[in-house]
Each structure stands twice: as C-alpha cells, then as structure tokens.
Write a protein that holds these residues in place. Structure first.
Motif, short mmCIF file in Angstrom:
data_model
loop_
_atom_site.label_atom_id
_atom_site.label_comp_id
_atom_site.label_asym_id
_atom_site.label_seq_id
_atom_site.Cartn_x
_atom_site.Cartn_y
_atom_site.Cartn_z
N THR A 18 -5.31 1.15 65.59
CA THR A 18 -5.19 -0.26 66.01
C THR A 18 -4.86 -1.17 64.84
O THR A 18 -4.92 -2.39 64.97
CB THR A 18 -6.51 -0.74 66.66
OG1 THR A 18 -7.55 -0.59 65.70
CG2 THR A 18 -6.84 0.05 67.92
N THR A 19 -4.52 -0.59 63.71
CA THR A 19 -4.19 -1.39 62.52
C THR A 19 -2.71 -1.21 62.17
O THR A 19 -2.00 -0.44 62.81
CB THR A 19 -5.03 -0.94 61.30
OG1 THR A 19 -4.48 0.30 60.80
CG2 THR A 19 -6.48 -0.72 61.67
N ASN B 20 4.92 2.19 65.14
CA ASN B 20 4.06 2.85 66.13
C ASN B 20 4.27 4.36 66.15
O ASN B 20 3.98 5.02 67.14
CB ASN B 20 4.28 2.24 67.52
CG ASN B 20 3.04 2.39 68.39
OD1 ASN B 20 1.92 2.51 67.88
ND2 ASN B 20 3.23 2.43 69.70
#
Ligand code: NAD
Length: 256
Positions: free
Chosen positions: A171-172, A241
């Motif tokens: 999530t970073t 991503n």
C-alpha cells in the motif's frame, strides 16, 4: 527520469551489477557502487555519464559491513531510493561433495545480504513513500540445475523474499521485484565456460555453444545492458504497481 534519486547496487564492479548501475545512471540517478572488482574503472564509467558516484567496499557476506555501506550511502547522498541486490557467487559440485564453507558463503552473499540491505533501506523509502528494491535472482530462482544446490536454494529464497517485501509494502510507493536472467556472459559464467572447455577439450567458443545448447533455445546470452533496461522499467512510473514479480530474461529457458 531518475534525476535526484540515488541507487545503490551491490556487486557492481563488473557484470550485471555494473550494467544495471550504468542504465540507472543514464536516467540521471546518482550511484553507490560496491564489489571486489575494478572499483576505479567502474567509478569512472559511471562518472562519464554525468552523475555523482561513490564506492563502498563492503563484504556483503557480513551484516555489519552492509550496515556500514547503507550508512555511508545515506551520509553521502541523503538516502537510498533504489536498492539493487545483485552481488552473487557460484560454486558447482554435487551435494555430498559440496564444501560446507561454500554453502555458507553462497547463502550469505546471494540471499542473506538482500535481507540485510532491504531491512536497512526500507525505513527511508517508506518515509519518502517512494522506493524500488530490485533483487537480481536468476532463472535458478524458478527452476533447478544439478550441482548448484546452494545457488538454486539461495535464488529460490530471493524470489520468496521479493514477494514478502512486495506484500509488506503493497500500500506504499515502495515496490520490490526480481530479475531472473538466464545465461549472461559475465566473469561468473566465463568461469563455467572455462571449466567446460577443459573438461570436454573444447575451444572457448565451442564451450559457450554447449552451455547455451543445454538450456537456452535462443542460443543467445542475455546482456547486462538488456537487464539494465528492465531495472529502468521497474523504476519508471509504469512500474508503480508491478509488485512481487520474478521476471525472466532467459532466451526461452523456462518456457520449455
Ligand atoms: P560477476 O562475478 O561479474 O559479479 C558479481 C559481483 O559481486 C562482482 O562485482 C563481485 O565483486 C561482487 N561480489 C562477490 N562477492 C561479494 C561480496 N562478498 N561482497 C560484495 N560484493 C561481492 O557476476 P554476474 O554474473 O554479474 O552476477 C551478478 C548477479 O547476477 C549474481 O547475483 C548472479 O547470481 C546473478 N546472475 C548471473 C547470471 C549469469 O549468467 N551471469 C545469471 C543469472 C543470475
């Protein structure tokens, strides 16, 4: 693209590490080099690309020396934005004849060093909410070959470590991915070509062909330059991503 960023590449005085360091430097990243080869030569090749370069001679089989190297990088350039865990060694022998000292060295250099550098790099990367950790694994992180027990075990470990590092930071802005080359004609592989040439009474060129024929349908070595471009992709915005992949560049080795 990477102006103002700092990349630390372990084992970057030759071969794949130097190729990746040069590709990142071409994108503007400042570079911290490491390794036991020609440090001055490598430093001037990077400086010629117009970025800042520093060198630390840590033996990455030792956690304390990795700590000193990471501190040196932070003191010199502020922080490490891109960590490339690349240093590696090889030893070829059957399991029952495998020297215990070589087993320990391969696990320390090819696997544990990536854990230590990663744990030390993460806090600053997370604070900046941007970071790239690139582990140079191998096709031997995905498949085995006889007489390479320590190397294959270490590289499978590196692929596992890559996935966990990616997940813990998913999530970073910090990503972690692995590069899995097939044969690359570096000093590490030239030693295996030489051994084959002696064992089979072949010339250097013939021994290279035999090596490729066994595993790589393309009959072509992957180059440090090609691997450098893959590292650049992982560092690009398009790589934001891409998390926890083990990406092979292997001339079809694992497609078989
Ligand atoms: P290389 O021998 O040219 O480079 C290895 C680098 O690691 C050198 O700079 C060396 O000085 C450094 N090094 C070795 N022990 C060290 C230590 N204890 N501390 C610090 N530095 C140390 O080999 P290469 O082929 O460029 O290998 C680089 C990485 O790529 C390795 O992890 C290797 O396993 C991996 N790899 C290579 C191939 C290939 O075909 N050459 C294929 C797949 C993966």
């Amino acid at each position: 693209m990477l102006q103002g960023k700092t990349a630390l590449v372990t084992g970057s005085t030759s071969g794949i590490g130097l190729g990746i360091a040069k590709a990142l430097a071409k994108q503007g990243a400042n570079i911290v080099l490491n390794g036991f080869g020609d440090a001055e030569g490598a430093q001037s090749e990077i400086a010629a690309l117009g970025v800042k370069v520093a060198y630390h001679g840590a033996d990455v089989s030792k956690a304390s020396e990795i700590e000193a190297m990471m501190k040196f990088a932070a003191d010199t350039f502020g922080r490490v934005d891109i960590l490339v865990n690349n240093a590696g060694i090889q030893h070829v022998a059957k399991i029952e004849e495998f020297p215990i000292e070589r087993w320990d060295a391969i696990i320390a250099i090819n696997l544990s060093s990536a854990f230590h550098a990663t744990r030390l790099a993460l806090p600053a990367m997370k604070a900046a909410n941007w970071g790239r950790i690139i582990n140079v694994a191998s096709i031997h992180g995905l498949v085995g070959s006889a007489e390479k027990s320590a190397y294959v075990a270490a590289k499978h470990g590196v692929v596992g470590l890559t996935k966990v590092t990616a997940l813990e930071n998913a999530t970073t802005g910090v990503t972690c991915n692995a590069i899995c080359p097939g044969w690359v004609l570096t000093p590490l592989v030239q030693k295996q070509v030489d051994a084959k040439a002696v064992a089979m009474g072949l010339s250097n060129e013939e021994a290279k062909k035999v090596l490729l024929q066994e595993k790589e349908p393309s009959m072509q070595f992957t180059t440090p330059e090609e691997l450098g471009e893959l590292a650049v992709f992982f560092c690009s915005a398009a790589g934001n991503n891409v998390r926890g992949v083990a990406w092979n560049m292997d001339g079809g080795w694992t497609a078989q």
